[in-house]
Design an enzyme around this catalytic site. Structure first.
Site, PDB file in Angstrom:
ATOM      1  N   GLY B  65       0.781  -1.227   0.000  1.00 52.19           N
ATOM      2  CA  GLY B  65       0.000   0.000   0.000  1.00 52.19           C
ATOM      3  C   GLY B  65       0.813   1.277   0.000  1.00 52.19           C
ATOM      4  N   SER B  66       0.144   2.334   0.426  1.00 50.60           N
ATOM      5  CA  SER B  66       0.593   3.707   0.261  1.00 50.60           C
ATOM      6  C   SER B  66       1.862   4.039   1.040  1.00 50.60           C
ATOM      7  CB  SER B  66      -0.532   4.619   0.743  1.00 50.60           C
ATOM      8  OG  SER B  66      -0.080   5.902   1.014  1.00 50.60           O
ATOM      9  N   THR B  67       2.536   5.096   0.594  1.00 52.73           N
ATOM     10  CA  THR B  67       3.679   5.614   1.343  1.00 52.73           C
ATOM     11  C   THR B  67       3.232   6.213   2.675  1.00 52.73           C
ATOM     12  OG1 THR B  67       3.484   7.659   0.099  1.00 52.73           O
ATOM     13  CG2 THR B  67       5.158   6.124  -0.638  1.00 52.73           C
ATOM     14  N   ALA B  68       1.915   6.401   2.852  1.00 53.19           N
ATOM     15  CA  ALA B  68       1.418   6.928   4.132  1.00 53.19           C
ATOM     16  C   ALA B  68       1.495   5.890   5.241  1.00 53.19           C
ATOM     17  CB  ALA B  68      -0.019   7.418   3.970  1.00 53.19           C
ATOM     18  N   ASN B  69       1.823   4.634   4.913  1.00 54.16           N
ATOM     19  CA  ASN B  69       1.954   3.587   5.922  1.00 54.16           C
ATOM     20  C   ASN B  69       2.872   3.998   7.071  1.00 54.16           C
ATOM     21  OD1 ASN B  69       0.680   0.945   5.741  1.00 54.16           O
ATOM     22  ND2 ASN B  69       1.474   0.931   3.658  1.00 54.16           N
TER      23      ASN B  69
END
Lengths: 413, 137
Positions: B65-69
């Site tokens: 998933g996202s780099t916001a992880n």
């Protein structure tokens, strides 16, 4: 892993806590990916500046680093924010969002960032040279940098990009090494790409069907503008989580097919013809009704050439009163458009030039407040993200002429 | 007698932790996958849906998933809902960075941790020395 004396001093905390934390992040990533050493960078582009994508944890992190004296060692620019600071009240944006957004920008500026507030920093003068190493965020900018400029970056997350900016280096792995930049998949483009919009569609197809398996090499495209390449990469990075492509005879690391593939046989070869193009366009045009209330141009942020094109398409026309038509671009490009007369043409038609932001970086309370339900856009990236990130809004997909037709007539046809 | 197994791995984020294992057979996204306020899995049809990861030794193949992880892992650490340690097979750069910020030990191991360790086993992670000690329940 090998560290220079300066890098060791940073890691030991002799150059302050922010640089120490930055080196800890660099070293952990370097060890995880078996990097032998750090490579010096010349610049960083920081995403997660919008309070929508930053999350409270990152806001705390950025403020903490700024308060502890963190200073960026290289040219560091900012990605999109959550609203247009010059039209905040006019667009009904929320006062609390502005306070938080300005706080974030203040902290990042205090550490030395240059405010650009755009996903296209390469259109505002942040243009690394061929072979230069940087640490960039923003998937559409990363893929443009690796593929079109021939500079080198990995896909950075916000803390690793901040770590790079604070230390002036990144671990040498991934796209910083020549051996990881060769293509392994060939897409033969057999249909004509007549306009920028066609590159966006091709990008979505390539990302979805090929790019997760390796770097894509396009053959059969002999000419492309920077806007074409911008849209191609933005769409590919969206559907394929990919950071690089080549076009034989067009991009700098692909003078020939053989060079792009490093003289190895491709692992996969696909064709992109009229059938694939039609299928991908239909797939992206998700909203099958004629309804729409919001038109979005400028994902990635519109260039001055795109504003010229939009102005020409809108000249002498009027946007239907039930439609809001926005063109997103950074503030300095609006200033250019004002000087060139494009801005007057666009606003006289009833469309809006909106600076420094885009829907997927706006806050949920603001998006809910707009009351918009159906968006029409020429960007495959927006078609992918808007339904999930903008309160379930639906998307129509078409080129600028089709968007202007919908703007004037008030329906999608 | 309790059976003890030692697995070896590579330090991704240093530190020591011990606790009950929670084994997840599929990749994990923290952003969109785990509620940072409660530590409970929220991704529909995911193996962790409805299961709390707080203070567990989380064993899984890799991140997704996202780099916001990374922001979410850091946030969970701040809210005291984070796992005690992460054991992953393939290093996930984004989750490594979030764990550095949140001071969560992380180790990667190619010795089949997902198959060898069972949920409920008692696990001690010594990331600095690259060891995972598993006491079967």
């Amino acid at each position: 892993m090998f560290l220079t004396d300066e890098q060791k001093f940073m890691l030991e905390g002799k150059m302050g806590y922010p640089a120490q934390l930055g080196m800890e992040i660099n070293v952990a990533l370097g060890e995880a990916f078996d990097a032998e050493k750090m490579v010096r960078i010349t610049g960083a582009h920081l995403g997660g500046i919008s309070i929508r994508s930053a999350e409270s944890a990152i806001m705390r992190f950025v403020h903490e680093l700024a308060d502890k004296g963190g200073k960026f060692k290289v040219f560091t620019t900012t990605n999109i924010i959550c609203g247009d600071l010059n039209q905040w009240d006019k667009l009904g944006m929320l006062p609390d969002d502005r306070i938080q957004q300005e706080g974030m920008m203040e902290a990042i500026t205090r550490m030395g960032a240059t405010i650009m507030n755009t996903c296209t920093p390469y259109n505002l003068g942040h243009v690394p040279r061929f072979g230069e190493h940087v640490a960039w965020m923003e998937s559409s900018a990363i893929i443009y940098l690796n593929s079109v400029l021939g500079a080198c970056t990995n896909r950075e997350g916000q803390p690793s990009a901040i770590a790079a900016a604070l230390t002036g280096c990144v671990p040498e792995y991934g796209f910083h090494l020549k051996e990881n930049r060769h293509g392994s998949i060939v897409i033969n483009v057999t249909c004509p790409l007549k306009e920028t919009f066609d590159f966006s569609t091709l990008g979505y197809f390539a990302g979805r069907d090929a790019a997760r398996k390796g770097i894509v090499v396009f053959a059969g495209i002999d000419w492309a503008t920077n806007d074409d390449l911008k849209h191609l990469g933005a769409a590919m990075a969206t559907s394929g989580c990919t950071a690089m492509y080549h076009i034989v005879g067009v991009t700098p690391e692909a003078p020939t097919l053989e060079a792009a593939l490093n003289s190895t046989a491709p692992e996969l070869e696909l064709e992109y013809g009229e059938k694939e193009k039609k299928e991908t366009e239909e797939f992206l045009n998700r909203d099958k009704t004629t309804n729409l209330d919001w038109i979005q141009i400028g994902c990635p942020h519109a260039s001055i050439q795109e504003l010229e094109q939009v102005a020409a398409a809108l000249k002498g026309k009027k946007v239907n009163p039930k439609i809001s038509m926005w063109i997103n671009t950074p503030q300095p490009i609006i200033m250019m458009a004002e000087r060139l007369g494009y801005a007057d043409t666009i606003t006289e038609a009833g469309a809006l030039l909106v600076a420094d932001t885009c829907p997927i970086n706006m806050t949920i309370p603001y998006l809910q407040k707009t009351g918009f339900h159906s968006v029409a856009t020429n960007s495959a990236k927006q078609c992918f993200y808007i339904p999930g990130m903008c309160c379930g809004m639906t998307t129509h997909y078409g080129n600028i002429e089709k968007l202007v037709d919908a703007a004037v007539n008030g329906e999608w046809r | 007698m309790l059976k003890t197994i030692t697995l070896h791995g590579k330090k991704l984020v240093g530190g020591k932790a011990k606790g009950e294992a929670l084994v997840c057979p599929e990749p994990i996204a923290f952003y969109g996958g785990i509620d940072p306020d409660t530590g409970v899995g929220v991704e529909p049809n995911h193996a962790l849906e409805g299961i709390c990861v707080t203070d567990k030794i989380l064993v899984y193949p890799t991140g997704k998933g996202s780099t916001a992880n990374c922001n979410y892992l850091y946030d969970m650490s701040f809210k005291k809902t984070a796992p005690a340690a992460l054991i992953m097979v393939e290093p996930d750069p984004i989750q490594i960075v979030g764990s550095i910020m949140g001071k969560i030990p992380v180790i990667s191991s190619k010795e089949n941790p997902v198959e060898t360790i069972s949920t409920g086993d008692f696990v001690e992670v010594d990331s600095d020395n690259g060891t995972i000690t598993v006491t079967k329940k």
